[in-house]
Motif scaffolding. Structure first.
Motif, mmCIF file in Angstrom:
data_model
loop_
_atom_site.group_PDB
_atom_site.id
_atom_site.type_symbol
_atom_site.label_atom_id
_atom_site.label_comp_id
_atom_site.label_asym_id
_atom_site.label_seq_id
_atom_site.Cartn_x
_atom_site.Cartn_y
_atom_site.Cartn_z
ATOM 1 N N ILE A 122 -1.157 -7.441 21.768
ATOM 2 C CA ILE A 122 -0.043 -7.699 21.226
ATOM 3 C C ILE A 122 0.114 -8.400 20.140
ATOM 4 C CG2 ILE A 122 2.365 -8.541 21.908
ATOM 5 C CD1 ILE A 122 2.047 -7.076 24.574
ATOM 6 N N GLY A 123 -0.533 -9.751 20.574
ATOM 7 C CA GLY A 123 -0.819 -10.940 19.464
ATOM 8 C C GLY A 123 -1.455 -10.255 18.267
ATOM 9 N N ILE A 124 -2.353 -9.704 18.376
ATOM 10 C CA ILE A 124 -3.136 -9.073 16.966
ATOM 11 C C ILE A 124 -2.201 -8.361 16.304
ATOM 12 C CG2 ILE A 124 -5.073 -7.540 16.219
ATOM 13 C CD1 ILE A 124 -6.993 -8.800 18.388
ATOM 14 N N THR A 125 -1.676 -7.251 17.047
ATOM 15 C CA THR A 125 -0.769 -6.346 16.650
ATOM 16 C C THR A 125 0.461 -7.129 15.666
ATOM 17 O OG1 THR A 125 -1.332 -4.939 18.294
ATOM 18 C CG2 THR A 125 0.775 -4.380 16.820
ATOM 19 N N MET A 126 1.013 -8.145 16.478
ATOM 20 C CA MET A 126 2.308 -8.592 15.776
ATOM 21 C C MET A 126 1.762 -9.365 14.435
ATOM 22 S SD MET A 126 5.014 -8.404 17.738
ATOM 23 C CE MET A 126 4.398 -6.615 18.080
ATOM 24 N N PHE A 127 0.639 -10.149 14.693
ATOM 25 C CA PHE A 127 0.032 -11.076 13.475
ATOM 26 C C PHE A 127 -0.188 -9.911 12.338
ATOM 27 C CE2 PHE A 127 -3.317 -13.159 11.446
ATOM 28 C CZ PHE A 127 -3.073 -14.424 11.256
ATOM 29 N N GLN A 128 -0.967 -9.034 12.561
ATOM 30 C CA GLN A 128 -1.451 -8.249 11.532
ATOM 31 C C GLN A 128 -0.202 -7.387 11.041
ATOM 32 O OE1 GLN A 128 -4.102 -8.485 10.044
ATOM 33 N NE2 GLN A 128 -5.503 -9.498 11.384
ATOM 34 N N SER A 129 0.898 -7.039 11.532
ATOM 35 C CA SER A 129 1.885 -6.154 11.120
ATOM 36 C C SER A 129 2.711 -7.009 10.311
ATOM 37 C CB SER A 129 2.756 -5.712 12.277
ATOM 38 O OG SER A 129 3.215 -6.650 13.152
ATOM 39 N N ALA A 130 2.801 -8.302 10.449
ATOM 40 C CA ALA A 130 3.350 -9.403 9.397
ATOM 41 C C ALA A 130 2.717 -9.179 8.111
ATOM 42 C CB ALA A 130 3.367 -10.489 10.040
ATOM 43 N N TYR A 131 1.330 -9.068 8.135
ATOM 44 C CA TYR A 131 0.694 -9.017 6.848
ATOM 45 C C TYR A 131 1.015 -7.605 6.307
ATOM 46 C CZ TYR A 131 -1.955 -13.419 7.178
ATOM 47 O OH TYR A 131 -2.278 -14.611 7.272
ATOM 48 N N MET A 132 0.848 -6.628 7.046
ATOM 49 C CA MET A 132 1.046 -5.491 6.595
ATOM 50 C C MET A 132 2.388 -5.068 5.957
ATOM 51 S SD MET A 132 -0.792 -2.651 6.650
ATOM 52 C CE MET A 132 -2.056 -2.607 7.876
ATOM 53 N N ALA A 133 3.399 -5.655 6.645
ATOM 54 C CA ALA A 133 4.838 -5.689 6.175
ATOM 55 C C ALA A 133 4.600 -5.949 4.587
ATOM 56 C CB ALA A 133 5.674 -6.460 6.874
ATOM 57 N N GLU A 134 4.115 -7.057 4.475
ATOM 58 C CA GLU A 134 4.069 -7.694 2.907
ATOM 59 C C GLU A 134 3.392 -6.668 2.155
ATOM 60 O OE1 GLU A 134 6.767 -9.505 3.513
ATOM 61 O OE2 GLU A 134 6.071 -10.991 1.935
ATOM 62 N N VAL A 135 2.151 -6.306 2.458
ATOM 63 C CA VAL A 135 1.719 -5.275 1.590
ATOM 64 C C VAL A 135 2.288 -4.058 1.288
ATOM 65 C CG1 VAL A 135 -0.536 -3.732 1.808
ATOM 66 C CG2 VAL A 135 -0.899 -5.950 2.493
ATOM 67 N N ILE A 136 3.052 -3.398 2.266
ATOM 68 C CA ILE A 136 3.763 -2.438 2.126
ATOM 69 C C ILE A 136 5.103 -2.717 1.268
ATOM 70 C CG2 ILE A 136 5.332 -0.816 3.111
ATOM 71 C CD1 ILE A 136 3.179 -0.961 5.671
ATOM 72 N N ARG A 137 5.548 -3.685 1.391
ATOM 73 C CA ARG A 137 6.781 -4.213 0.621
ATOM 74 C C ARG A 137 6.371 -4.217 -0.871
ATOM 75 N NH1 ARG A 137 9.697 -9.312 -0.794
ATOM 76 N NH2 ARG A 137 8.125 -10.326 -0.129
ATOM 77 N N GLY A 138 5.055 -4.842 -1.285
ATOM 78 C CA GLY A 138 4.668 -4.630 -2.643
ATOM 79 C C GLY A 138 4.891 -3.241 -3.049
ATOM 80 N N GLY A 139 4.348 -2.120 -2.326
ATOM 81 C CA GLY A 139 4.423 -0.935 -2.688
ATOM 82 C C GLY A 139 5.804 -0.248 -2.727
ATOM 83 N N LEU A 140 6.688 -0.762 -1.871
ATOM 84 C CA LEU A 140 8.016 -0.426 -2.102
ATOM 85 C C LEU A 140 8.584 -0.904 -3.279
ATOM 86 C CD1 LEU A 140 9.212 -1.013 1.772
ATOM 87 C CD2 LEU A 140 8.704 1.300 0.738
ATOM 88 N N VAL B 289 10.117 7.752 -0.906
ATOM 89 C CA VAL B 289 9.786 6.445 -1.297
ATOM 90 C C VAL B 289 8.233 6.122 -0.740
ATOM 91 C CG1 VAL B 289 10.369 3.900 -1.344
ATOM 92 C CG2 VAL B 289 12.143 5.573 -1.767
ATOM 93 N N LEU B 290 8.466 6.277 0.802
ATOM 94 C CA LEU B 290 7.104 5.678 1.525
ATOM 95 C C LEU B 290 5.939 6.621 1.077
ATOM 96 C CD1 LEU B 290 8.502 5.008 5.095
ATOM 97 C CD2 LEU B 290 7.220 3.507 3.459
ATOM 98 N N PRO B 291 5.961 7.956 0.772
ATOM 99 C CA PRO B 291 4.665 8.307 0.681
ATOM 100 C C PRO B 291 4.197 7.972 -0.834
ATOM 101 C CG PRO B 291 6.326 10.204 1.347
ATOM 102 C CD PRO B 291 6.985 8.797 0.929
ATOM 103 N N GLN B 292 4.960 7.545 -1.896
ATOM 104 C CA GLN B 292 4.387 6.999 -2.880
ATOM 105 C C GLN B 292 4.037 5.418 -2.676
ATOM 106 O OE1 GLN B 292 6.889 7.887 -6.444
ATOM 107 N NE2 GLN B 292 8.170 9.110 -5.331
ATOM 108 N N ALA B 293 4.872 4.968 -2.047
ATOM 109 C CA ALA B 293 4.609 3.432 -2.139
ATOM 110 C C ALA B 293 3.332 3.163 -1.056
ATOM 111 C CB ALA B 293 5.827 2.598 -0.976
#
Lengths: 366, 274
Positions: free
Chosen positions: A236-254, A280-284
């Motif tokens: 759970i710790g790893i998932t929460m931590f990495q999903s925060a990073y992932m969110a910012e990467v994906i936001r860049g795409g969006l 949007v998501l497929p392209q982002a």
């Protein structure tokens, strides 16, 4: 009077000098400075590569079953050979190791076809590998049902633990990241604030402290009897931590997707979720594949930090074997082996992402 | 057309204004498919659309022109709620646009739109672009949606491009695909937001031809465009906007040959001089 326009014939390009010798001349010795640098590089490689090869192969020891077999000046691969089972399975009960092997096989069946373009049912296999596979493998490894004797998670270790941590982390962090990224761009202030707070909180603390919190402090806050396993808490710790990073990467795409795409989708009558999911998501996501894979690779290597809460991943099994008095002076071999294992998986992910990028490149192709 | 809305001045009372709006609202001519009644919009403090009143008959072709920044695009984008208006009413095909998502969906089902920059979906083929909305919004089976898409692609004269991606087509072809994509939802009204402004000169004609064909088939059309030739041949009515207001409206011949307002004359002299 009308001019008479004659189309000029298309000609082949001029024949350029080619072949290996021309290439060497053009690229390595095309100026005095480049000649000096090339010679210097060749000299350095000449001094570095052969010793590495003789250490790793020519002077290395492969046969035997204890430290005394290592008589050569090279690497003592006997150590890796003898301890290989420990590096792969940790303390997983020996009689039950076939379950781990079967899991590896299932993982290979799910993942390997993704590297081949023409494989049929690839999409279904992909869907199954993020939904069905974790369930099947989870049941298989934990046991306690279908006549499988239970294997406690504190016995898990080695490569198998590394793969469990990173696979679950990767499969869970991506959808979480997508939701967080969409939430951060939401027009609803509450949703946006919750997502921003979540992302900034997890991104602002080191993973080590997250793991410490999960393993040491969380049980203090939870009511009695709510204690769940250390492995689950680390996951759970790893998932929460990495999903925060992932969110910012994906936001860049969006943010890179023009507003016109959403407007066109809206004008056609597509609602928010369909417009996001289909347009949007497929392209982002396609745009940020390099960033996503970067995060996956970081996640894969960050799983080694579970060592500090007492879980034995592959690096930890290597480290604990190195300090074994029966095996002295094999630290280099151990670390090289661990590094090689990590490199194989990370390189595989990198190759897969490159293939995926090429395949999905439709937008700007003329 | 009626000059009534323009008669509303600052001196009328709130009650009179309301009564006038109610009158317009209740005299629902079944022929009116779009009614804008005293519509206002602000971007922050900027009053971008000022008391817009407009009735559009079924089958009517309207060209909207005016200098840039006059609110033409914003006005037609309000009609399918890509922009939100703050006061006044917009009634499209009997449905009033409010914050109610059901109404917005109902309006968008009836209103197609083409954009200046086409806004095709670059990750989908031409055919997929065309079947996406019918399949997901109207729940049509793929086969039926594809048949209709091919029929419309035939009509805009590019059926052979169906399996290519938008990035492989020229601008004119992309805009024709965008028109076909909108038509696949079988809208009653088509909005065009400067459909030829981003095109190379050689490609403008093919898009205009498609639009003329659509007009001849009786589609209700609102076009924001600077193509005055199109306005002269196709439009039933030309609307001139400046500074967020409808300054003048008339049938094309009168509009171009006998503009009433000084601002209109100035605008026409600017664009016809070239």
């Amino acid at each position: 009077m009308m001019g008479k326009y004659v189309e000029k014939e298309a000609l082949p390009p001029p024949v350029s000098t080619s072949g290996p010798i021309a290439w060497v001349r053009d690229n390595l010795f095309n100026s005095p400075l480049s000649t000096i640098l090339s010679l210097l590089t060749i000299y350095l490689l000449w001094n570095i590569i052969p010793p590495i090869f003789s250490w790793a192969f020519f002077d290395a020891n492969f046969a035997g079953d204890n430290v005394d077999a290592c008589t050569g000046t090279g690497a003592c691969w006997v150590f890796i050979k003898v301890r290989l089972n420990f590096f792969i399975y940790g303390f997983y009960a020996e009689a039950e190791r076939w379950r781990v092997d079967l899991s590896f096989l299932l993982l290979a069946i799910a993942v390997v076809p993704q590297f081949f373009d023409k494989f049929p049912y690839k999409m279904w296999l992909g869907v199954a590998s993020v939904t069905l596979l974790p369930l099947i493998v989870g049941t298989l490894l934990i046991g306690g049902v279908l006549g499988l004797p239970p294997v406690e998670t504190h016995q898990w270790g080695g490569l198998m633990l590394t793969l469990v941590l990173s696979y679950v982390g990767i499969v869970a962090a991506l959808p979480f990241g997508v939701i967080l990224a969409l939430g951060r761009r939401s027009e609803m202030p509450t949703v946006r604030m919750v997502c921003v707070a979540f992302i900034e909180l997890w991104r602002g603390v080191p993973l080590i402290s997250v793991l410490f919190m999960a393993s040491v402090m969380l049980p203090l806050f939870l009511p009695d009897g709510w204690d769940f396993q250390k492995l689950l808490r680390a996951l759970i710790g790893i998932t929460m931590f990495q999903s925060a990073y992932m969110a910012e990467v994906i936001r860049g795409g969006l943010q890179a997707i023009p507003k016109g795409q959403v407007e066109a989708a809206a004008a056609l009558g597509l609602g928010y979720w369909r417009s996001m999911g289909l347009i949007v998501l497929p392209q982002a996501l396609k745009l940020v594949i390099p960033g996503i894979v970067n995060t996956f690779i970081a996640l894969f290597k960050d799983t080694t930090l579970v060592l500090i809460i007492g879980l034995l991943d592959i690096l930890a099994t290597v480290q604990s074997s190195i300090v074994d008095p029966a095996w002295r002076g094999v630290a280099a071999e151990g670390y090289v082996f661990a590094a090689f294992c990590f490199w194989v998986f990370c390189f595989g992910m990198s190759k897969y992402s490159q293939a995926l990028e090429r395949k999905l490149h439709t937008g700007h192709k003329r | 057309m009626t000059k009534d809305p323009d008669a509303i001045t600052d001196t009328v009372t709130e009650a009179e204004l309301r009564a006038n709006h109610d009158k317009l609202n209740h005299d629902v001519d079944p022929d009116y498919v779009i009614k804008l009644i005293g519509m206002n919009k602000w971007y922050g403090d900027f009053h971008v659309l000022r008391d817009i009143n407009l009735n559009v008959h079924k089958g009517e072709r309207i060209v909207i022109c005016g200098p840039s920044g006059s609110g033409k695009s914003t006005m037609i984008r309000c009609i399918n709620r890509l922009e939100e208006h703050q006061t006044g009413q917009i009634i499209v095909d009997g449905v009033e646009l409010t914050n109610d998502l059901k109404n917005i969906d109902a309006v968008r089902r009836e209103v197609g739109m083409c954009f200046q920059h086409f806004n095709l979906f670059p990750h989908l083929t031409i055919l997929e672009n065309c079947v996406l909305a019918p399949m997901w919004v109207r729940k049509e089976p793929r086969k039926q949606a594809e048949e209709r898409a091919m029929a419309y692609l035939e009509r805009v004269k590019i059926p052979e491009q169906a399996n290519k991606y938008p990035g492989q087509l020229s601008g004119g072809q992309q805009q024709r695909v965008a028109i076909a994509r909108s038509l696949c939802m079988e809208p009653k009204i088509m909005l065009f937001d400067e459909p030829t402004s981003a095109l190379d000169p050689e490609m403008i004609k093919e898009v205009l031809d498609t639009m003329v064909q659509l007009a001849e088939e009786g589609m209700t059309m609102l076009c924001v465009t600077h193509e005055m030739g199109f306005a002269k041949t196709v439009a039933d009515r030309v609307i001139f906007m400046a500074a967020g207001q409808i300054i003048e409206e008339n049938e094309p011949h009168e509009f171009f040959n006998n503009p009433q307002e000084a601002r209109t004359q100035e605008f026409l002299s600017q664009i016809i001089g070239h």
